[in-house]
Design a protein around this motif. Structure first.
Motif, short mmCIF file in Angstrom:
data_model
loop_
_atom_site.label_atom_id
_atom_site.label_comp_id
_atom_site.label_asym_id
_atom_site.label_seq_id
_atom_site.Cartn_x
_atom_site.Cartn_y
_atom_site.Cartn_z
N ARG A 3 66.42 27.58 71.72
CA ARG A 3 67.74 27.59 72.03
C ARG A 3 68.49 26.41 72.09
NH1 ARG A 3 68.91 31.78 76.74
NH2 ARG A 3 70.21 32.74 75.31
N LEU A 4 69.73 26.23 71.77
CA LEU A 4 70.34 25.11 71.97
C LEU A 4 70.80 24.78 73.36
CD1 LEU A 4 72.78 25.28 68.71
CD2 LEU A 4 70.76 23.83 68.89
N ASP A 5 70.63 23.52 73.77
CA ASP A 5 71.17 23.07 74.96
C ASP A 5 72.65 22.64 74.92
OD1 ASP A 5 71.31 22.57 77.72
OD2 ASP A 5 70.46 20.71 77.54
N TRP A 6 73.58 23.35 75.35
CA TRP A 6 74.99 22.92 75.18
C TRP A 6 75.65 22.01 76.37
CZ3 TRP A 6 78.51 24.13 71.20
CH2 TRP A 6 77.95 25.00 70.25
N GLY A 7 74.56 21.63 77.28
CA GLY A 7 74.98 20.81 78.63
C GLY A 7 75.52 21.70 79.40
N THR A 8 76.10 20.94 80.50
CA THR A 8 76.54 21.71 81.70
C THR A 8 78.28 21.12 81.68
OG1 THR A 8 76.41 19.29 82.95
CG2 THR A 8 74.48 20.89 83.14
N VAL A 9 78.88 22.14 82.64
CA VAL A 9 80.41 21.93 82.72
C VAL A 9 80.75 20.60 82.91
CG1 VAL A 9 82.21 22.82 83.97
CG2 VAL A 9 80.62 24.44 83.32
N THR A 11 79.54 17.81 81.97
CA THR A 11 79.23 16.88 81.09
C THR A 11 80.29 17.20 79.96
OG1 THR A 11 76.78 17.18 81.35
CG2 THR A 11 77.76 16.57 79.06
N TRP A 12 80.43 18.49 79.78
CA TRP A 12 81.76 18.91 78.97
C TRP A 12 82.95 18.24 79.32
CZ3 TRP A 12 82.20 20.65 73.95
CH2 TRP A 12 80.86 21.36 73.42
N ALA A 13 83.45 18.38 80.65
CA ALA A 13 84.61 17.95 81.36
C ALA A 13 84.80 16.49 81.25
CB ALA A 13 84.73 18.31 82.53
N SER A 14 83.84 15.88 81.29
CA SER A 14 83.73 14.33 81.30
C SER A 14 84.09 13.96 79.86
CB SER A 14 82.43 13.83 81.80
OG SER A 14 81.45 13.90 81.06
N ALA A 15 83.49 14.52 78.81
CA ALA A 15 83.92 14.34 77.43
C ALA A 15 85.12 14.65 77.00
CB ALA A 15 82.72 14.98 76.64
N VAL A 16 85.44 15.61 77.69
CA VAL A 16 86.94 15.92 76.99
C VAL A 16 87.88 15.15 77.78
CG1 VAL A 16 88.86 17.84 77.23
CG2 VAL A 16 86.44 18.73 76.67
#
Length: 63
Positions: A3-9, A11-16
């Motif tokens: 399964r792919l690990d898409w990270g946590t919320v 992590t996504w929020a900081s990237a965006v």
């Protein structure tokens, strides 16, 4: 299957948010450059006189 690990919320929020702040910074730099160029361009005066012959005058009032 793996399964792919898409990270946590967070992590996504900081990237965006990081990408958005970089884009905003570049926009502000370009906007300020355009303002400076426009201010310099407004210091140039040009007028045209008609008489026996046509004469065009240009005055550069910038530094």
């Amino acid at each position: 299957m793996h399964r792919l690990d898409w990270g946590t919320v967070p992590t996504w929020a900081s990237a965006v948010l990081t990408g958005g702040s970089l884009l905003l910074g570049f926009y502000i730099l370009l906007r300020d450059r355009k303002k400076e160029e426009r201010a310099d361009a407004l210091k140039i005066i040009c007028w045209h006189e008609r008489g026996e012959r046509y004469v065009t005058h240009v005055l550069n009032a910038s530094e």
